[in-house]
Structures are given as structure tokens and as C-alpha cells.
Design a protein around this motif. Structure first.
Motif, PDB file in Angstrom:
ATOM      1  N   SER A 115     -10.086  -8.839   4.705  1.00  0.00           N
ATOM      2  CA  SER A 115     -10.956  -9.354   3.323  1.00  0.00           C
ATOM      3  C   SER A 115     -10.176  -7.896   2.674  1.00  0.00           C
ATOM      4  N   SER A 116      -8.844  -7.601   2.974  1.00  0.00           N
ATOM      5  CA  SER A 116      -7.910  -6.388   1.609  1.00  0.00           C
ATOM      6  C   SER A 116      -7.643  -7.240   1.087  1.00  0.00           C
ATOM      7  N   GLU A 117      -6.894  -7.176  -0.744  1.00  0.00           N
ATOM      8  CA  GLU A 117      -6.321  -7.823  -1.635  1.00  0.00           C
ATOM      9  C   GLU A 117      -5.687  -6.699  -1.651  1.00  0.00           C
ATOM     10  N   VAL A 118      -5.440  -5.415  -1.361  1.00  0.00           N
ATOM     11  CA  VAL A 118      -4.049  -4.470  -2.031  1.00  0.00           C
ATOM     12  C   VAL A 118      -3.788  -3.780  -0.703  1.00  0.00           C
ATOM     13  N   GLU A 119      -2.216  -4.376  -0.974  1.00  0.00           N
ATOM     14  CA  GLU A 119      -1.350  -3.737   0.606  1.00  0.00           C
ATOM     15  C   GLU A 119      -1.542  -1.676   0.020  1.00  0.00           C
ATOM     16  N   ASN A 120      -1.438  -1.262   1.252  1.00  0.00           N
ATOM     17  CA  ASN A 120      -1.130   0.096   1.348  1.00  0.00           C
ATOM     18  C   ASN A 120      -1.025   0.753   3.308  1.00  0.00           C
ATOM     19  N   TRP A 121      -0.769   1.736   2.940  1.00  0.00           N
ATOM     20  CA  TRP A 121       0.093   2.551   4.079  1.00  0.00           C
ATOM     21  C   TRP A 121      -2.161   2.533   4.955  1.00  0.00           C
ATOM     22  N   HIS A 122      -1.670   2.378   6.096  1.00  0.00           N
ATOM     23  CA  HIS A 122      -2.806   2.502   7.235  1.00  0.00           C
ATOM     24  C   HIS A 122      -2.066   3.012   8.503  1.00  0.00           C
ATOM     25  N   GLU A 123      -3.284   3.944   9.356  1.00  0.00           N
ATOM     26  CA  GLU A 123      -2.973   4.357   9.941  1.00  0.00           C
ATOM     27  C   GLU A 123      -3.101   3.752  11.359  1.00  0.00           C
ATOM     28  N   ILE A 124      -1.680   3.219  12.181  1.00  0.00           N
ATOM     29  CA  ILE A 124      -1.831   2.607  13.601  1.00  0.00           C
ATOM     30  C   ILE A 124      -3.078   3.398  14.694  1.00  0.00           C
ATOM     31  N   TYR A 125      -1.602   4.494  15.214  1.00  0.00           N
ATOM     32  CA  TYR A 125      -2.727   5.904  15.827  1.00  0.00           C
ATOM     33  C   TYR A 125      -1.681   7.059  15.174  1.00  0.00           C
ATOM     34  N   ARG A 139       6.582   3.605   9.120  1.00  0.00           N
ATOM     35  CA  ARG A 139       7.043   5.150   9.596  1.00  0.00           C
ATOM     36  C   ARG A 139       6.861   5.554  10.305  1.00  0.00           C
ATOM     37  N   ARG A 140       7.555   5.896  11.735  1.00  0.00           N
ATOM     38  CA  ARG A 140       6.614   7.015  12.838  1.00  0.00           C
ATOM     39  C   ARG A 140       6.730   8.368  12.671  1.00  0.00           C
ATOM     40  N   LEU A 141       5.506   8.823  13.112  1.00  0.00           N
ATOM     41  CA  LEU A 141       5.118  10.578  13.002  1.00  0.00           C
ATOM     42  C   LEU A 141       5.478  11.711  13.818  1.00  0.00           C
ATOM     43  N   GLU A 142       5.125  12.255  13.976  1.00  0.00           N
ATOM     44  CA  GLU A 142       4.968  13.555  15.203  1.00  0.00           C
ATOM     45  C   GLU A 142       4.569  14.594  14.421  1.00  0.00           C
ATOM     46  N   TYR A 143       2.993  14.590  15.838  1.00  0.00           N
ATOM     47  CA  TYR A 143       2.414  15.278  15.424  1.00  0.00           C
ATOM     48  C   TYR A 143       1.902  17.044  16.507  1.00  0.00           C
ATOM     49  N   ARG A 144       2.326  18.281  15.810  1.00  0.00           N
ATOM     50  CA  ARG A 144       2.722  18.864  17.357  1.00  0.00           C
ATOM     51  C   ARG A 144       1.608  20.274  16.879  1.00  0.00           C
ATOM     52  N   LEU A 145       0.977  20.479  18.036  1.00  0.00           N
ATOM     53  CA  LEU A 145       0.317  21.997  18.071  1.00  0.00           C
ATOM     54  C   LEU A 145       0.784  22.828  18.987  1.00  0.00           C
ATOM     55  N   GLU A 146       0.773  24.251  18.518  1.00  0.00           N
ATOM     56  CA  GLU A 146       1.275  25.417  19.013  1.00  0.00           C
ATOM     57  C   GLU A 146       0.111  26.035  18.971  1.00  0.00           C
ATOM     58  N   GLY A 191       3.273   9.435  16.276  1.00  0.00           N
ATOM     59  CA  GLY A 191       1.822   8.601  14.916  1.00  0.00           C
ATOM     60  C   GLY A 191       2.985   7.864  14.641  1.00  0.00           C
ATOM     61  N   LEU A 192       1.305   6.428  13.515  1.00  0.00           N
ATOM     62  CA  LEU A 192       2.742   5.819  13.539  1.00  0.00           C
ATOM     63  C   LEU A 192       1.370   4.902  12.010  1.00  0.00           C
ATOM     64  N   ILE A 193       2.179   4.735  10.984  1.00  0.00           N
ATOM     65  CA  ILE A 193       1.950   4.242   9.939  1.00  0.00           C
ATOM     66  C   ILE A 193       2.231   3.398   8.809  1.00  0.00           C
ATOM     67  N   CYS A 194       0.934   1.981   9.078  1.00  0.00           N
ATOM     68  CA  CYS A 194       2.417   0.573   8.306  1.00  0.00           C
ATOM     69  C   CYS A 194       1.648   0.430   7.169  1.00  0.00           C
ATOM     70  N   PHE A 195       2.432  -0.494   6.319  1.00  0.00           N
ATOM     71  CA  PHE A 195       2.037  -1.112   5.378  1.00  0.00           C
ATOM     72  C   PHE A 195       2.052  -2.055   4.313  1.00  0.00           C
ATOM     73  N   GLY A 196       0.933  -2.248   4.501  1.00  0.00           N
ATOM     74  CA  GLY A 196       0.176  -3.844   3.813  1.00  0.00           C
ATOM     75  C   GLY A 196      -1.021  -4.107   4.672  1.00  0.00           C
ATOM     76  N   LEU A 197      -1.882  -5.339   3.528  1.00  0.00           N
ATOM     77  CA  LEU A 197      -2.912  -5.193   4.184  1.00  0.00           C
ATOM     78  C   LEU A 197      -3.530  -5.103   5.648  1.00  0.00           C
ATOM     79  N   ALA A 198      -4.616  -4.589   5.132  1.00  0.00           N
ATOM     80  CA  ALA A 198      -5.096  -3.978   6.268  1.00  0.00           C
ATOM     81  C   ALA A 198      -6.083  -5.007   7.060  1.00  0.00           C
ATOM     82  N   ASN A 199      -6.821  -5.930   6.631  1.00  0.00           N
ATOM     83  CA  ASN A 199      -7.015  -7.390   7.275  1.00  0.00           C
ATOM     84  C   ASN A 199      -7.669  -7.798   6.201  1.00  0.00           C
TER      85      ASN A 199
END
Length: 218
Positions: free
Chosen positions: A208-218, A181-188, A198-206
Motif C-alpha cells: 500500500s506504500s507509494e513513497v520509500e522511507n526508513w522503517h524500523e524492523i526491530y 542501518r544497524r543500531l545499538e540501544y543501551r541502558l545503564e 536494532g535495525l532500520i531499512c529503507f524502502g516501501l513498507a508494504n
């Protein structure tokens, strides 16, 4: 005279009997030869018929024994079966932040710095979103998990020390095979603004991970 005549008649009769017997003997010999020839002819016809039936069978190989397999013949080697290539698992940490995104993120964070006497280090970072207490509070990677639970188009708002901020889910798409999912951060603040993607993606982090989840890329 009569005696001579009788003797002549007797001789004639005897000759006749002898001739008849000879004739019968001759006829019998002829008949025997004819029967013998017929039997020989019949035997030859039968023999030819048997040979004629046997020849096609021999030509076709019927009745012939199959050659025994050679004991020294090498056993057939089965063709090697190549196993299917293993599917390599990919992890979220393989996704990297592009340099231009890093530059935008640094500008955004700098814009959100606000002097604060009661803040650690004397600086408040308004660019960091704040949230009310909920089921994600205090969990690892809580911001990505929240944004993953929102529908596309959702916008979250917060108020910092000196700036008003918004975080919006702009789209959902595949990025290098991952659901993201693509995100947009904005400050005024004071008529000025700053934003960054911003970008978050779903899957195994590394690995060592056993459960897929959402993770922040940037």
C-alpha cells in the motif's frame, strides 16, 4: 579443195568454242559447289557457337523461371517470444525479527521498567528513547526516520526515570537487498546495564506504500 579446208577450219573452231563453253560451265558449277560448302560450314560453326554459349546458361539455370510458390503451403509460424520475467517488488514488511533478537529486546525492555507513581500503569519504560521536539516529532515511524537522517557513528543520549540511555548508529549495509542501518540501544542504571541490537531499512513498507522511507524492523 579450199572449200573443204575452210569447212574443216570452221568445224575445228566451232568445236573449240563448244569445248571452252563446256569448260566454263564446269568451272562455274565447281565454284558454286565450293561456295555452297563454305556457306554450309560457316552456318554450322555459327550454330555450334550459339549452342555452346546457351548450354552453360541453361546449366546455370539462367533464363529459367522460378517455380511459383505452392498456394497450399502453410505460412511459417513465428517463434514465440517469451516476455522477460516481471520484477517482483519487495517490501520492508518481508523482513522478520529473528527469535534471538526478540529475546534480547524483551530483556532490554524489562531492564528499563521503572516504578512511577504518576505514570500510566505505574511503570515507566526507560528503554524507549526520548527526543527534543523537531521535524520528525509526531510523525509515523519517527524514530526510524531520525536514525536514518543521522550519520553512521552518531550517538543519541536521553535520561529516563531511573536509567540513562544511548542509541548509536553502528553501521550501514545491505540486508536481503535493502539498504539498512544497524543500531545499538543501551541502558545503564546503578552499575548495571542492558543492550539490544536494532535495525532500520529503507524502502516501501508494504504493497500500500507509494513513497520509500526508513522503517524500523526491530
Amino acid at each position: 579443195m579450199q572449200a573443204v579446208l575452210r569447212a574443216a577450219v570452221a568445224v575445228t573452231a566451232l568445236l573449240a568454242i563448244v569445248n571452252v563453253a563446256q569448260a566454263q560451265g564446269l568451272l562455274k558449277r565447281l565454284a558454286d559447289r565450293a561456295v555452297e560448302k563454305v556457306e554450309q560450314a560457316a552456318e554450322k560453326i555459327a550454330e555450334d557457337a550459339i549452342n555452346g554459349l546457351a548450354r552453360p546458361r541453361e546449366e546455370a539455370g539462367v533464363g529459367e523461371e522460378a517455380p511459383a510458390p505452392r498456394q497450399d503451403a502453410p505460412a511459417a509460424t513465428p517463434a514465440p517470444v517469451n516476455p522477460p520475467p516481471a520484477i517482483k517488488t519487495r517490501y520492508i514488511d518481508s523482513l522478520k525479527t529473528p527469535p534471538d533478537i526478540e529475546a534480547k529486546k524483551a530483556e532490554y525492555n524489562k531492564f528499563g521498567e521503572v516504578s512511577c507513581n504518576d505514570c500510566e500503569g505505574g511503570v515507566e519504560l526507560d528503554g524507549r528513547p526520548t527526543f527534543p521536539f523537531d521535524e520528525f516529532s509526531g510523525k509515523y515511524n519517527e524514530r526510524a526516520k531520525r536514525a536514518g537522517s543521522w550519520p553512521v557513528g552518531h550517538m543519541h543520549r536521553w535520561q529516563g526515570k531511573g536509567s540513562a540511555g544511548t542509541l548509536a548508529v553502528t553501521s550501514e549495509e545491505r540486508v536481503e537487498g535493502f539498504l539498512c542501518r544497524r543500531l545499538e540501544y543501551r541502558l545503564e542504571r546503578g552499575g548495571a546495564s542492558a543492550n539490544r541490537p536494532g535495525l532500520i531499512c529503507f524502502g516501501l513498507a508494504n504493497s500500500s506504500s507509494e513513497v520509500e522511507n526508513w522503517h524500523e524492523i526491530y
